[in-house]
Scaffold this motif. Structure first.
Motif, PDB file in Angstrom:
ATOM      1  N   ASP A 297      68.107 -85.871 -22.889  1.00  0.00           N
ATOM      2  CA  ASP A 297      68.892 -85.199 -23.919  1.00  0.00           C
ATOM      3  C   ASP A 297      69.325 -86.180 -25.005  1.00  0.00           C
ATOM      4  OD1 ASP A 297      70.362 -82.628 -24.681  1.00  0.00           O
ATOM      5  OD2 ASP A 297      71.999 -84.086 -24.694  1.00  0.00           O
ATOM      6  N   GLU A 298      69.546 -87.427 -24.628  1.00  0.00           N
ATOM      7  CA  GLU A 298      69.889 -88.443 -25.628  1.00  0.00           C
ATOM      8  C   GLU A 298      68.756 -88.632 -26.633  1.00  0.00           C
ATOM      9  OE1 GLU A 298      70.875 -91.966 -23.519  1.00  0.00           O
ATOM     10  OE2 GLU A 298      72.838 -91.242 -22.838  1.00  0.00           O
ATOM     11  N   HIS A 299      67.515 -88.590 -26.154  1.00  0.00           N
ATOM     12  CA  HIS A 299      66.382 -88.732 -27.061  1.00  0.00           C
ATOM     13  C   HIS A 299      66.248 -87.500 -27.961  1.00  0.00           C
ATOM     14  CE1 HIS A 299      65.347 -92.405 -25.137  1.00  0.00           C
ATOM     15  NE2 HIS A 299      64.975 -91.842 -23.999  1.00  0.00           N
ATOM     16  N   MET A 300      66.497 -86.325 -27.417  1.00  0.00           N
ATOM     17  CA  MET A 300      66.469 -85.118 -28.260  1.00  0.00           C
ATOM     18  C   MET A 300      67.574 -85.170 -29.302  1.00  0.00           C
ATOM     19  SD  MET A 300      65.443 -81.905 -25.848  1.00  0.00           S
ATOM     20  CE  MET A 300      66.746 -82.184 -24.645  1.00  0.00           C
ATOM     21  N   THR A 301      68.728 -85.670 -28.903  1.00  0.00           N
ATOM     22  CA  THR A 301      69.823 -85.813 -29.865  1.00  0.00           C
ATOM     23  C   THR A 301      69.456 -86.801 -30.958  1.00  0.00           C
ATOM     24  OG1 THR A 301      71.454 -85.311 -28.146  1.00  0.00           O
ATOM     25  CG2 THR A 301      72.257 -86.419 -30.125  1.00  0.00           C
ATOM     26  N   ALA A 302      68.746 -87.874 -30.583  1.00  0.00           N
ATOM     27  CA  ALA A 302      68.291 -88.846 -31.589  1.00  0.00           C
ATOM     28  C   ALA A 302      67.326 -88.186 -32.569  1.00  0.00           C
ATOM     29  CB  ALA A 302      67.640 -90.034 -30.900  1.00  0.00           C
ATOM     30  N   MET A 303      66.451 -87.318 -32.083  1.00  0.00           N
ATOM     31  CA  MET A 303      65.525 -86.604 -32.966  1.00  0.00           C
ATOM     32  C   MET A 303      66.287 -85.670 -33.904  1.00  0.00           C
ATOM     33  SD  MET A 303      62.629 -85.823 -30.055  1.00  0.00           S
ATOM     34  CE  MET A 303      61.632 -84.740 -31.071  1.00  0.00           C
ATOM     35  N   ALA A 304      67.292 -84.981 -33.366  1.00  0.00           N
ATOM     36  CA  ALA A 304      68.105 -84.110 -34.215  1.00  0.00           C
ATOM     37  C   ALA A 304      68.888 -84.916 -35.242  1.00  0.00           C
ATOM     38  CB  ALA A 304      69.061 -83.288 -33.347  1.00  0.00           C
ATOM     39  N   ASP A 305      69.324 -86.116 -34.855  1.00  0.00           N
ATOM     40  CA  ASP A 305      70.050 -86.983 -35.781  1.00  0.00           C
ATOM     41  C   ASP A 305      69.144 -87.449 -36.921  1.00  0.00           C
ATOM     42  OD1 ASP A 305      72.447 -88.655 -36.465  1.00  0.00           O
ATOM     43  OD2 ASP A 305      71.027 -90.268 -36.084  1.00  0.00           O
ATOM     44  N   VAL A 306      67.894 -87.744 -36.598  1.00  0.00           N
ATOM     45  CA  VAL A 306      66.936 -88.122 -37.646  1.00  0.00           C
ATOM     46  C   VAL A 306      66.740 -86.960 -38.615  1.00  0.00           C
ATOM     47  CG1 VAL A 306      64.513 -88.662 -38.092  1.00  0.00           C
ATOM     48  CG2 VAL A 306      65.739 -89.840 -36.260  1.00  0.00           C
ATOM     49  N   GLN A 307      66.586 -85.767 -38.070  1.00  0.00           N
ATOM     50  CA  GLN A 307      66.429 -84.592 -38.927  1.00  0.00           C
ATOM     51  C   GLN A 307      67.620 -84.426 -39.869  1.00  0.00           C
ATOM     52  OE1 GLN A 307      66.174 -80.886 -36.766  1.00  0.00           O
ATOM     53  NE2 GLN A 307      66.639 -79.675 -38.596  1.00  0.00           N
ATOM     54  N   ALA A 308      68.832 -84.511 -39.312  1.00  0.00           N
ATOM     55  CA  ALA A 308      70.031 -84.331 -40.130  1.00  0.00           C
ATOM     56  C   ALA A 308      70.175 -85.437 -41.170  1.00  0.00           C
ATOM     57  CB  ALA A 308      71.269 -84.285 -39.234  1.00  0.00           C
ATOM     58  N   SER A 309      69.836 -86.667 -40.796  1.00  0.00           N
ATOM     59  CA  SER A 309      69.948 -87.780 -41.735  1.00  0.00           C
ATOM     60  C   SER A 309      68.963 -87.629 -42.891  1.00  0.00           C
ATOM     61  CB  SER A 309      69.711 -89.107 -41.008  1.00  0.00           C
ATOM     62  OG  SER A 309      70.687 -89.325 -40.014  1.00  0.00           O
ATOM     63  N   CYS A 310      67.739 -87.213 -42.584  1.00  0.00           N
ATOM     64  CA  CYS A 310      66.755 -86.998 -43.647  1.00  0.00           C
ATOM     65  C   CYS A 310      67.174 -85.847 -44.556  1.00  0.00           C
ATOM     66  CB  CYS A 310      65.387 -86.724 -43.038  1.00  0.00           C
ATOM     67  SG  CYS A 310      64.629 -88.157 -42.217  1.00  0.00           S
ATOM     68  N   GLU A 311      67.737 -84.807 -43.974  1.00  0.00           N
ATOM     69  CA  GLU A 311      68.231 -83.694 -44.793  1.00  0.00           C
ATOM     70  C   GLU A 311      69.382 -84.151 -45.686  1.00  0.00           C
ATOM     71  OE1 GLU A 311      67.188 -80.051 -41.673  1.00  0.00           O
ATOM     72  OE2 GLU A 311      69.197 -80.925 -41.742  1.00  0.00           O
ATOM     73  N   ARG A 312      70.226 -85.027 -45.161  1.00  0.00           N
ATOM     74  CA  ARG A 312      71.330 -85.550 -45.979  1.00  0.00           C
ATOM     75  C   ARG A 312      70.800 -86.333 -47.167  1.00  0.00           C
ATOM     76  NH1 ARG A 312      72.909 -90.568 -45.457  1.00  0.00           N
ATOM     77  NH2 ARG A 312      72.237 -90.716 -43.282  1.00  0.00           N
TER      78      ARG A 312
ATOM     79  N   LEU B  45      63.232 -78.174 -20.540  1.00  0.00           N
ATOM     80  CA  LEU B  45      63.869 -79.192 -19.699  1.00  0.00           C
ATOM     81  C   LEU B  45      64.990 -78.587 -18.864  1.00  0.00           C
ATOM     82  CD1 LEU B  45      64.032 -82.290 -22.102  1.00  0.00           C
ATOM     83  CD2 LEU B  45      62.405 -81.819 -20.256  1.00  0.00           C
ATOM     84  N   GLY B  46      65.693 -77.595 -19.413  1.00  0.00           N
ATOM     85  CA  GLY B  46      66.716 -76.901 -18.627  1.00  0.00           C
ATOM     86  C   GLY B  46      66.113 -76.183 -17.432  1.00  0.00           C
ATOM     87  N   GLU B  47      64.934 -75.598 -17.620  1.00  0.00           N
ATOM     88  CA  GLU B  47      64.254 -74.950 -16.498  1.00  0.00           C
ATOM     89  C   GLU B  47      63.887 -75.978 -15.427  1.00  0.00           C
ATOM     90  OE1 GLU B  47      60.940 -73.018 -18.248  1.00  0.00           O
ATOM     91  OE2 GLU B  47      62.110 -71.413 -19.185  1.00  0.00           O
ATOM     92  N   CYS B  48      63.450 -77.149 -15.878  1.00  0.00           N
ATOM     93  CA  CYS B  48      63.120 -78.218 -14.911  1.00  0.00           C
ATOM     94  C   CYS B  48      64.349 -78.624 -14.110  1.00  0.00           C
ATOM     95  CB  CYS B  48      62.555 -79.428 -15.642  1.00  0.00           C
ATOM     96  SG  CYS B  48      60.910 -79.175 -16.355  1.00  0.00           S
ATOM     97  N   ARG B  49      65.483 -78.694 -14.784  1.00  0.00           N
ATOM     98  CA  ARG B  49      66.705 -79.083 -14.074  1.00  0.00           C
ATOM     99  C   ARG B  49      67.093 -78.017 -13.055  1.00  0.00           C
ATOM    100  NH1 ARG B  49      69.064 -80.449 -10.956  1.00  0.00           N
ATOM    101  NH2 ARG B  49      71.235 -81.114 -10.750  1.00  0.00           N
ATOM    102  N   ARG B  50      66.982 -76.756 -13.423  1.00  0.00           N
ATOM    103  CA  ARG B  50      67.351 -75.689 -12.498  1.00  0.00           C
ATOM    104  C   ARG B  50      66.399 -75.629 -11.302  1.00  0.00           C
ATOM    105  NH1 ARG B  50      68.735 -73.405 -17.477  1.00  0.00           N
ATOM    106  NH2 ARG B  50      66.659 -72.512 -17.771  1.00  0.00           N
ATOM    107  N   GLN B  51      65.176 -76.096 -11.498  1.00  0.00           N
ATOM    108  CA  GLN B  51      64.208 -76.139 -10.404  1.00  0.00           C
ATOM    109  C   GLN B  51      64.271 -77.458  -9.636  1.00  0.00           C
ATOM    110  OE1 GLN B  51      60.519 -75.476 -12.424  1.00  0.00           O
ATOM    111  NE2 GLN B  51      61.014 -73.360 -12.999  1.00  0.00           N
ATOM    112  N   ASN B  52      65.266 -78.301  -9.991  1.00  0.00           N
ATOM    113  CA  ASN B  52      65.462 -79.601  -9.350  1.00  0.00           C
ATOM    114  C   ASN B  52      64.274 -80.555  -9.562  1.00  0.00           C
ATOM    115  OD1 ASN B  52      68.052 -79.041  -8.281  1.00  0.00           O
ATOM    116  ND2 ASN B  52      67.090 -77.882  -6.606  1.00  0.00           N
ATOM    117  N   SER B  53      63.527 -80.340 -10.656  1.00  0.00           N
ATOM    118  CA  SER B  53      62.464 -81.272 -11.000  1.00  0.00           C
ATOM    119  C   SER B  53      63.018 -82.504 -11.698  1.00  0.00           C
ATOM    120  CB  SER B  53      61.427 -80.595 -11.912  1.00  0.00           C
ATOM    121  OG  SER B  53      60.839 -79.501 -11.261  1.00  0.00           O
TER     122      SER B  53
END
Length: 308
Positions: free
Chosen positions: A190-205, A172-180
């Motif tokens: 990025d909010e959705h990716m953060t939500a996925m990371a939050d699910v991972q951390a919560s399950c690990e907890r 996704l960073g490459e897409c941003r640099r290419q103005n896609s």
């Protein structure tokens, strides 16, 4: 997880699959035999048994019921929290994939390939998280959705799920640099990716922070002690019915204890654990459908009323 219609009240007495009876039947048999022995001894040698009042046994039972209730509530909270987190993962996966299809122009150079690359990695993330929580081999499920050039990177990653999220972020960073993608769209994804990371951390907890061992030990010791002394406390009033009442109460207390142990670890493969396989397959089907892939995998079906 057990999936079945509400059975007729009479059938409830004969259902074994999904109940905790297979885990505790030996303990119930032991308490029943103990009650039978105490009842027989009291019948033939009544002078050896003083006339106990039921008040201490009743008070002890009330206290034990409160302990078991607290532990059962704490275990169910962990089970339900795990289910809510996987619900969040389903929402975040669908939302990120929908935005990839909607906002990354497939007519642009590498646009369609980027859509498929990211969405496949989202599918791989759900499978990887399931296998991480169940401590099983993830590679057969994720290899079809990971580019060959990324395999070694993921095998070297300390956390497979975190490595997959990094690959998504890099693309996704490459897409941003290419103005896609605009800054605003990049922020929303990025909010959705953060939500996925939050699910991972919560399950690990949940997985890495069990209920305090001393609390579990106190409840189990108290349950065993109560069921051992119960026949002696009720034999004077119940007589030859002592084994029956002892078995019923032992089933109740030992059953609640065993059920709490199952619910405490919601990501396992016991009958009452969460159906992680079915939920990760749901994500896989939904996201492949967003990509327009055919044929779609079959949903996981309950086998003998059990959904895994």
């Amino acid at each position: 997880m057990i999936i079945r219609d509400n059975p007729h009240s009479l059938r409830l007495f004969f259902i074994i699959r999904g109940s905790v009876l297979p885990l505790i039947y030996l303990r119930i048999i032991f308490i029943t035999l103990l009650g039978a022995g105490v009842a027989g001894a009291e019948h033939f040698y009544p002078e050896a048994f003083p006339d106990f009042t039921l008040a201490p046994v009743a008070l002890f039972g009330v206290a034990l019921s409160l302990f078991l209730g607290f532990r059962n509530n704490a275990s169910y909270d962990r089970w339900w929290e795990g289910r809510k987190q996987w619900g969040k993962l389903i929402v975040a996966s669908r939302s990120l994939s929908r935005q990839m299809i909607s906002y990354v122009d497939s007519k642009q150079p590498e646009g369609a390939e980027t859509q498929k690359y990211v969405i496949n990695l989202v599918i791989a993330f759900s499978h990887a998280l399931r296998h991480q929580l169940r401590k099983s081999d993830p590679w057969p499920d994720i290899e079809p959705y990971v580019a060959q050039k990324d395999m070694q990177y993921l095998r070297d990653a300390q956390s497979l799920t975190d490595g997959i999220l990094r690959l998504i972020a890099i693309r996704l960073g490459e897409c941003r640099r290419q103005n896609s993608l605009s800054d605003f769209l990049m922020l929303k994804m990025d909010e959705h990716m953060t939500a996925m990371a939050d699910v991972q951390a919560s399950c690990e907890r949940i997985q890495n922070t069990p209920l305090p061992f001393a609390y579990m030990l106190l409840v189990q010791r108290t349950a065993y002690l109560y069921c051992f002394i119960l026949p002696f406390g009720i034999v004077a009033s119940q007589g030859l019915m002592t084994p029956l009442f002892s078995a019923i109460i032992a089933y109740t207390f030992f059953g609640l204890d065993a059920l709490s142990e199952e619910l405490e670890e919601p990501f396992g493969v016991s009958a009452n654990d969460l159906p992680l396989h079915a939920m990760s397959r749901t994500i896989e089907i939904n996201l492949l459908d967003i990509l327009g892939e055919k044929p779609l995998p079959e949903p996981i079906q309950a086998h003998h009323h059990r959904l895994e």
